[in-house]
Design an enzyme around this catalytic site. Structure first.
Site, PDB file in Angstrom:
ATOM      1  N   TYR A   1     -65.096   5.322  55.920  1.00 41.17           N
ATOM      2  CA  TYR A   1     -65.007   5.775  54.524  1.00 41.17           C
ATOM      3  C   TYR A   1     -65.330   4.619  53.582  1.00 41.17           C
ATOM      4  CZ  TYR A   1     -62.224   6.553  50.222  1.00 41.17           C
ATOM      5  OH  TYR A   1     -61.781   6.613  48.924  1.00 41.17           O
TER       6      TYR A   1
HETATM    7  N1  LIG Z   1     -56.460   8.716  48.538  1.00 39.41           N
HETATM    8  C1  LIG Z   1     -56.441   7.450  48.158  1.00 39.41           C
HETATM    9  O1  LIG Z   1     -55.458   6.725  48.394  1.00 39.41           O
HETATM   10  C2  LIG Z   1     -57.625   6.872  47.418  1.00 39.41           C
HETATM   11  C3  LIG Z   1     -57.609   5.523  47.103  1.00 39.41           C
HETATM   12  C4  LIG Z   1     -58.655   5.007  46.323  1.00 39.41           C
HETATM   13  C5  LIG Z   1     -59.674   5.843  45.882  1.00 39.41           C
HETATM   14  N2  LIG Z   1     -59.681   7.185  46.223  1.00 39.41           N
HETATM   15  C6  LIG Z   1     -60.763   8.029  45.681  1.00 39.41           C
HETATM   16  O2  LIG Z   1     -60.279   8.677  44.517  1.00 39.41           O
HETATM   17  C7  LIG Z   1     -61.103   9.820  44.248  1.00 39.41           C
HETATM   18  C8  LIG Z   1     -60.320  11.003  43.719  1.00 39.41           C
HETATM   19  O3  LIG Z   1     -59.091  11.172  44.376  1.00 39.41           O
HETATM   20  P1  LIG Z   1     -58.274  12.562  44.233  1.00 39.41           P
HETATM   21  O4  LIG Z   1     -56.931  12.326  44.786  1.00 39.41           O
HETATM   22  O5  LIG Z   1     -58.443  13.133  42.870  1.00 39.41           O
HETATM   23  O6  LIG Z   1     -59.128  13.452  45.265  1.00 39.41           O
HETATM   24  P2  LIG Z   1     -59.149  15.046  45.463  1.00 39.41           P
HETATM   25  O7  LIG Z   1     -57.976  15.686  44.826  1.00 39.41           O
HETATM   26  O8  LIG Z   1     -59.382  15.272  46.917  1.00 39.41           O
HETATM   27  O9  LIG Z   1     -60.449  15.488  44.637  1.00 39.41           O
HETATM   28  C9  LIG Z   1     -61.729  15.359  45.136  1.00 39.41           C
HETATM   29  C10 LIG Z   1     -62.574  16.461  44.547  1.00 39.41           C
HETATM   30  O10 LIG Z   1     -63.919  16.365  45.089  1.00 39.41           O
HETATM   31  C11 LIG Z   1     -64.380  17.689  45.193  1.00 39.41           C
HETATM   32  N3  LIG Z   1     -65.481  17.864  46.142  1.00 39.41           N
HETATM   33  C12 LIG Z   1     -65.461  17.646  47.473  1.00 39.41           C
HETATM   34  N4  LIG Z   1     -66.619  18.058  48.014  1.00 39.41           N
HETATM   35  C13 LIG Z   1     -67.376  18.556  46.998  1.00 39.41           C
HETATM   36  C14 LIG Z   1     -68.646  19.146  46.933  1.00 39.41           C
HETATM   37  N5  LIG Z   1     -69.412  19.329  48.023  1.00 39.41           N
HETATM   38  N6  LIG Z   1     -69.140  19.532  45.735  1.00 39.41           N
HETATM   39  C15 LIG Z   1     -68.382  19.370  44.615  1.00 39.41           C
HETATM   40  N7  LIG Z   1     -67.139  18.833  44.606  1.00 39.41           N
HETATM   41  C16 LIG Z   1     -66.645  18.432  45.798  1.00 39.41           C
HETATM   42  C17 LIG Z   1     -63.182  18.480  45.693  1.00 39.41           C
HETATM   43  O11 LIG Z   1     -63.413  19.843  45.458  1.00 39.41           O
HETATM   44  P3  LIG Z   1     -62.361  20.996  45.907  1.00 39.41           P
HETATM   45  O12 LIG Z   1     -61.250  20.922  44.911  1.00 39.41           O
HETATM   46  O13 LIG Z   1     -63.169  22.230  45.844  1.00 39.41           O
HETATM   47  O14 LIG Z   1     -61.910  20.632  47.288  1.00 39.41           O
HETATM   48  C18 LIG Z   1     -62.063  17.875  44.876  1.00 39.41           C
HETATM   49  O15 LIG Z   1     -61.851  18.600  43.696  1.00 39.41           O
HETATM   50  C19 LIG Z   1     -61.881  10.091  45.516  1.00 39.41           C
HETATM   51  O16 LIG Z   1     -63.220   9.638  45.302  1.00 39.41           O
HETATM   52  C20 LIG Z   1     -61.229   9.177  46.544  1.00 39.41           C
HETATM   53  O17 LIG Z   1     -62.170   8.733  47.494  1.00 39.41           O
HETATM   54  C21 LIG Z   1     -58.665   7.696  46.970  1.00 39.41           C
END
Ligand SMILES: NC(=O)c1ccc[n+]([C@@H]2O[C@H](COP(=O)([O-])OP(=O)(O)OC[C@H]3O[C@@H](n4cnc5c(N)ncnc54)[C@H](OP(=O)(O)O)[C@@H]3O)[C@@H](O)[C@H]2O)c1
Length: 212
Positions: A126
């Site tokens: 990732y």
């Molecule tokens: N988890 C961690 O600890 C962490 C740490 C640092 C950075 N991040 C980054 O922070 C960011 C946001 O986090 P979050 O918690 O808000 O994530 P999240 O709730 O999983 O939101 C990600 C969004 O991306 C959308 N998505 C996925 N595939 C798609 C597609 N094919 N077309 C259009 N939209 C799509 C999802 O759509 P659906 O709602 O339809 O599923 C979801 O709404 C991510 O980029 C993640 O990598 C995460």
């Protein structure tokens, strides 16, 4: 005034960002990937565009001069989606932004994306995807801001952050709400263009945590 496109607007951070920008009366377009998601947002007055990162979504960029990329494939999918969403979807968003004259692209990256080899864990693929998405943005010629939050929590945001990495790994976290507030702060400021910031919970108010 042109609009801010939020990619990943049905996500946890994306939803908060859309609300924050709307509360400021900023014109915002929420990109989501299904009609059902679109209807829910439209019902509360949000301008929405349906677009799938795995397909052609250039139509979403019409009338937008700022882009926030907060989409992600999530932890429950496989490596195929990591590459197709976190890397290739981001690459396409950058290409469309260049083509459509976007003035500021804000990427939600992540802690470790600068040096995936430093993180010995199953997170590494990732982080490699995130590394190359960030690199592609850096070489795109767009004005960029890259935010690299630590581990995300669902705690209530305090509006207090730091962009300095602690030596204690126990401190490398931040609430989604504080990430959303930081995004809202940065997308409105050209001064943070062409800079990369890590983001953690901390003691500085957001407006003074970003040094430029
Ligand atoms: N988890 C961690 O600890 C962490 C740490 C640092 C950075 N991040 C980054 O922070 C960011 C946001 O986090 P979050 O918690 O808000 O994530 P999240 O709730 O999983 O939101 C990600 C969004 O991306 C959308 N998505 C996925 N595939 C798609 C597609 N094919 N077309 C259009 N939209 C799509 C999802 O759509 P659906 O709602 O339809 O599923 C979801 O709404 C991510 O980029 C993640 O990598 C995460």
């Amino acid at each position: 005034m042109k609009k801010i496109l939020v990619i990943g607007a049905n996500g946890q951070i994306g939803k908060m960002v859309v609300n924050l920008l709307r509360n400021q009366d900023r014109p915002v377009v929420a990109m989501v990937r299904s009609k059902q998601q679109a209807e829910k947002l439209e019902n509360i007055g949000v301008e929405v565009v349906v677009g799938d990162l795995e397909a052609d979504f250039e139509h979403a960029f019409e009338g937008c001069d700022r882009v926030i990329f907060s989409a992600g494939s999530g932890a429950s999918t496989g490596l195929d989606k990591t590459f197709l969403i976190d890397l290739w979807g981001a690459k396409k968003a950058i290409d469309y932004s260049v083509k459509n004259g976007v003035e500021h692209f804000l990427m939600v990256s992540g802690l470790g994306a600068d040096a995936p080899d430093d993180w010995v864990s199953d997170m590494k693929p990732y982080l490699v995807a995130k590394y190359f998405a960030d690199q592609y943005l850096l070489s795109s010629g767009l004005n960029y801001t890259i935010l690299r939050p630590g581990l995300l929590t669902n705690d209530k945001g305090k509006g207090l952050i730091t962009t300095t990495r602690s030596t204690s790994t126990n401190d490398l976290f931040i609430s989604r709400e504080d990430v959303a507030k930081s995004i809202e702060y940065c997308i409105n400021r050209d001064e943070v263009s062409n800079q990369i910031f890590e983001l953690y919970h901390g003691n500085e108010v957001i407006s003074s945590a970003f040094q430029y």
